[in-house]
Design a protein around this motif. Structure first.
Motif, mmCIF file in Angstrom:
data_model
loop_
_atom_site.group_PDB
_atom_site.id
_atom_site.type_symbol
_atom_site.label_atom_id
_atom_site.label_comp_id
_atom_site.label_asym_id
_atom_site.label_seq_id
_atom_site.Cartn_x
_atom_site.Cartn_y
_atom_site.Cartn_z
ATOM 1 N N GLY A 173 0.807 -1.210 0.000
ATOM 2 C CA GLY A 173 0.000 0.000 0.000
ATOM 3 C C GLY A 173 0.840 1.259 0.000
ATOM 4 N N ALA A 174 2.098 1.169 0.470
ATOM 5 C CA ALA A 174 2.965 2.347 0.470
ATOM 6 C C ALA A 174 3.227 2.831 -0.954
ATOM 7 N N ALA A 175 3.541 1.902 -1.856
ATOM 8 C CA ALA A 175 3.787 2.273 -3.251
ATOM 9 C C ALA A 175 2.509 2.800 -3.891
ATOM 10 N N GLN A 176 1.381 2.167 -3.577
ATOM 11 C CA GLN A 176 0.117 2.625 -4.144
ATOM 12 C C GLN A 176 -0.241 4.017 -3.634
ATOM 13 N N ALA A 177 0.044 4.270 -2.358
ATOM 14 C CA ALA A 177 -0.240 5.588 -1.794
ATOM 15 C C ALA A 177 0.598 6.667 -2.470
ATOM 16 N N ASP A 178 1.878 6.362 -2.720
ATOM 17 C CA ASP A 178 2.748 7.325 -3.389
ATOM 18 C C ASP A 178 2.273 7.591 -4.821
ATOM 19 N N ALA A 179 1.879 6.518 -5.514
ATOM 20 C CA ALA A 179 1.399 6.678 -6.887
ATOM 21 C C ALA A 179 0.106 7.474 -6.920
ATOM 22 N N LEU A 180 -0.783 7.201 -5.986
ATOM 23 C CA LEU A 180 -2.050 7.927 -5.908
ATOM 24 C C LEU A 180 -1.814 9.409 -5.652
ATOM 25 N N SER A 181 -0.870 9.719 -4.757
ATOM 26 C CA SER A 181 -0.548 11.108 -4.457
ATOM 27 C C SER A 181 0.006 11.815 -5.697
ATOM 28 N N ALA A 182 0.875 11.128 -6.435
ATOM 29 C CA ALA A 182 1.461 11.733 -7.632
ATOM 30 C C ALA A 182 0.391 12.031 -8.680
ATOM 31 N N LEU A 183 -0.539 11.107 -8.870
ATOM 32 C CA LEU A 183 -1.579 11.305 -9.886
ATOM 33 C C LEU A 183 -2.549 12.412 -9.504
ATOM 34 N N THR A 184 -2.900 12.497 -8.239
ATOM 35 C CA THR A 184 -3.804 13.577 -7.817
ATOM 36 C C THR A 184 -3.101 14.926 -7.932
ATOM 37 N N ASN A 185 -1.780 14.951 -7.704
ATOM 38 C CA ASN A 185 -1.029 16.194 -7.879
ATOM 39 C C ASN A 185 -0.977 16.612 -9.347
ATOM 40 N N LEU A 186 -1.126 15.639 -10.235
ATOM 41 C CA LEU A 186 -1.166 15.939 -11.667
ATOM 42 C C LEU A 186 -2.548 16.402 -12.119
ATOM 43 N N GLY A 187 -3.503 16.376 -11.208
ATOM 44 C CA GLY A 187 -4.820 16.898 -11.528
ATOM 45 C C GLY A 187 -5.909 15.862 -11.741
ATOM 46 N N TYR A 188 -5.583 14.584 -11.600
ATOM 47 C CA TYR A 188 -6.603 13.549 -11.756
ATOM 48 C C TYR A 188 -7.509 13.504 -10.521
ATOM 49 N N ALA A 189 -8.772 13.213 -10.726
ATOM 50 C CA ALA A 189 -9.714 13.083 -9.618
ATOM 51 C C ALA A 189 -9.297 11.897 -8.748
ATOM 52 N N PRO A 190 -9.469 12.005 -7.421
ATOM 53 C CA PRO A 190 -9.037 10.913 -6.534
ATOM 54 C C PRO A 190 -9.619 9.555 -6.899
ATOM 55 N N SER A 191 -10.912 9.495 -7.212
ATOM 56 C CA SER A 191 -11.522 8.203 -7.546
ATOM 57 C C SER A 191 -10.959 7.649 -8.851
ATOM 58 N N GLU A 192 -10.716 8.539 -9.821
ATOM 59 C CA GLU A 192 -10.152 8.132 -11.106
ATOM 60 C C GLU A 192 -8.722 7.630 -10.933
ATOM 61 N N ALA A 193 -7.948 8.354 -10.133
ATOM 62 C CA ALA A 193 -6.563 7.961 -9.880
ATOM 63 C C ALA A 193 -6.501 6.648 -9.108
ATOM 64 N N ALA A 194 -7.386 6.498 -8.114
ATOM 65 C CA ALA A 194 -7.398 5.265 -7.314
ATOM 66 C C ALA A 194 -7.739 4.059 -8.166
ATOM 67 N N ARG A 195 -8.677 4.210 -9.086
ATOM 68 C CA ARG A 195 -9.059 3.109 -9.960
ATOM 69 C C ARG A 195 -7.872 2.681 -10.840
ATOM 70 N N ALA A 196 -7.151 3.658 -11.406
ATOM 71 C CA ALA A 196 -6.021 3.352 -12.275
ATOM 72 C C ALA A 196 -4.876 2.712 -11.486
ATOM 73 N N VAL A 197 -4.587 3.233 -10.303
ATOM 74 C CA VAL A 197 -3.506 2.677 -9.485
ATOM 75 C C VAL A 197 -3.853 1.259 -9.044
ATOM 76 N N ALA A 198 -5.096 1.047 -8.636
ATOM 77 C CA ALA A 198 -5.505 -0.286 -8.193
ATOM 78 C C ALA A 198 -5.408 -1.293 -9.329
ATOM 79 N N GLU A 199 -5.803 -0.883 -10.525
ATOM 80 C CA GLU A 199 -5.727 -1.784 -11.671
ATOM 81 C C GLU A 199 -4.275 -2.073 -12.035
ATOM 82 N N ALA A 200 -3.442 -1.039 -11.987
ATOM 83 C CA ALA A 200 -2.024 -1.228 -12.293
ATOM 84 C C ALA A 200 -1.368 -2.156 -11.268
ATOM 85 N N ALA A 201 -1.720 -1.987 -10.001
ATOM 86 C CA ALA A 201 -1.154 -2.837 -8.955
ATOM 87 C C ALA A 201 -1.619 -4.274 -9.106
#
Length: 224
Positions: A173-201
Motif C-alpha cells: 500500500g505504500a507504493a500505491q499511496a505514493d502513486a495515488l498522491s502523484a496522480l492527484t497532484n497531476l490533476g486527476y480526480a481521486p476516484s479516477e486515480a485510485a481506480r487506475a492505481v488499483a488496476e495497475a497494482a
C-alpha cells in the motif's frame, strides 16, 4: 479504547486467539488470513485492535496493520456489514485486495468472501468507491508504522530477549499511496486515480511507485 496489544500467543482457535499480555489473557477475533500469519503458541505477537461495544458484548478484533484496521472501520460503516462480514472480506482479499476491488468496482471479488451475497457486495462497492482513495492514501504512512522494528522485549526477571518477529512485511500500500498522491497532484480526480492505481497494482503486484505511476498513466490516457 484498546488500540494495540503485544504479548505472547497462548493458543490459536478457528476464529480467534488468546494473547497473554502481562498475565492478562485477551481473546482477539481475527480473520483466517491474520491467524495464518501469526506465530504459534508461546511466541510473541502484536495486533492492532478494534473494540466492539454492545449492551451485551465486548469483543476485540485484531489486525496485522493499522491500514487493515482502517479498511475494517470503513467496511462496517456500510449497512448490512457487521464485524463478521468485514473479517470475511478482509480474510478473503486482504486490505490491498479490498482496495483494488472497490476502486475498480469489482463487486464479484467482494462476493467471493464467505457469507457475502451479490446485493451486499454491490452495496459495499457502490458506497465505498468515493471513500476508497482516502484510505488508500494512508497506506504509505500506515505501512511504515506497521513495518517499524519493535524494541527488544525485556523480561523483569531475565535478560533481554530477541526482537519480536514481525507478523507480516510492510504492505505494498505504500507504493500505491505514493502513486495515488502523484496522480492527484497531476490533476486527476481521486476516484479516477485510485481506480487506475488499483488496476495497475493488480496487473503487476509488488511494483514500485514509479512503475505504478507509469502504468496508471497509460490506463488514464485517452483511448483513440
Amino acid at each position: 479504547m484498546i488500540g494495540k496489544l503485544t504479548g505472547r500467543v497462548d493458543y490459536k482457535a478457528a476464529d480467534h486467539l488468546l494473547l497473554d499480555v502481562g498475565g492478562v489473557g485477551y481473546t482477539v477475533h481475527c480473520s483466517d488470513r491474520t491467524l495464518a500469519a501469526l506465530p504459534g503458541a508461546g511466541q510473541m505477537a502484536a495486533l492492532y485492535t478494534e473494540l466492539l461495544v454492545r449492551e451485551d458484548l465486548l469483543q476485540l478484533f485484531g489486525f496485522l496493520t493499522p491500514y487493515e484496521r482502517e479498511w475494517h472501520r470503513l467496511l462496517i460503516s456500510v449497512q448490512g456489514v457487521g464485524s463478521k462480514a468485514s473479517m470475511a472480506i478482509l480474510g478473503t482479499l486482504g486490505p490491498d485486495g479490498v482496495a483494488r476491488a472497490i476502486a475498480i468496482g469489482d463487486w464479484g471479488a467482494v462476493k467471493a468472501a464467505p457469507g457475502i451475497g451479490p446485493k451486499l457486495a454491490q452495496r459495499v462497492v457502490n458506497e465505498l468507491k468515493e471513500k476508497a482513495p482516502g484510505i488508500m492514501a494512508l497506506g504509505g504512512t500506515m505501512g511504515q508504522a506497521a513495518g517499524a522494528s519493535p524494541d527488544p522485549l525485556i523480561e523483569e526477571d531475565g535478560p533481554a530477549k530477541a526482537p519480536m518477529p514481525q507478523a507480516a512485511p510492510p504492505s505494498s500500500g505504500a507504493a500505491q499511496a505514493d502513486a495515488l498522491s502523484a496522480l492527484t497532484n497531476l490533476g486527476y480526480a481521486p476516484s479516477e486515480a485510485a481506480r487506475a492505481v488499483a488496476e495497475a497494482a493488480g496487473n503487476a503486484p509488488g511494483s514500485e511507485a514509479s512503475a505504478l505511476i507509469r502504468a496508471a498513466l497509460r490506463l488514464l490516457a485517452p483511448k483513440e
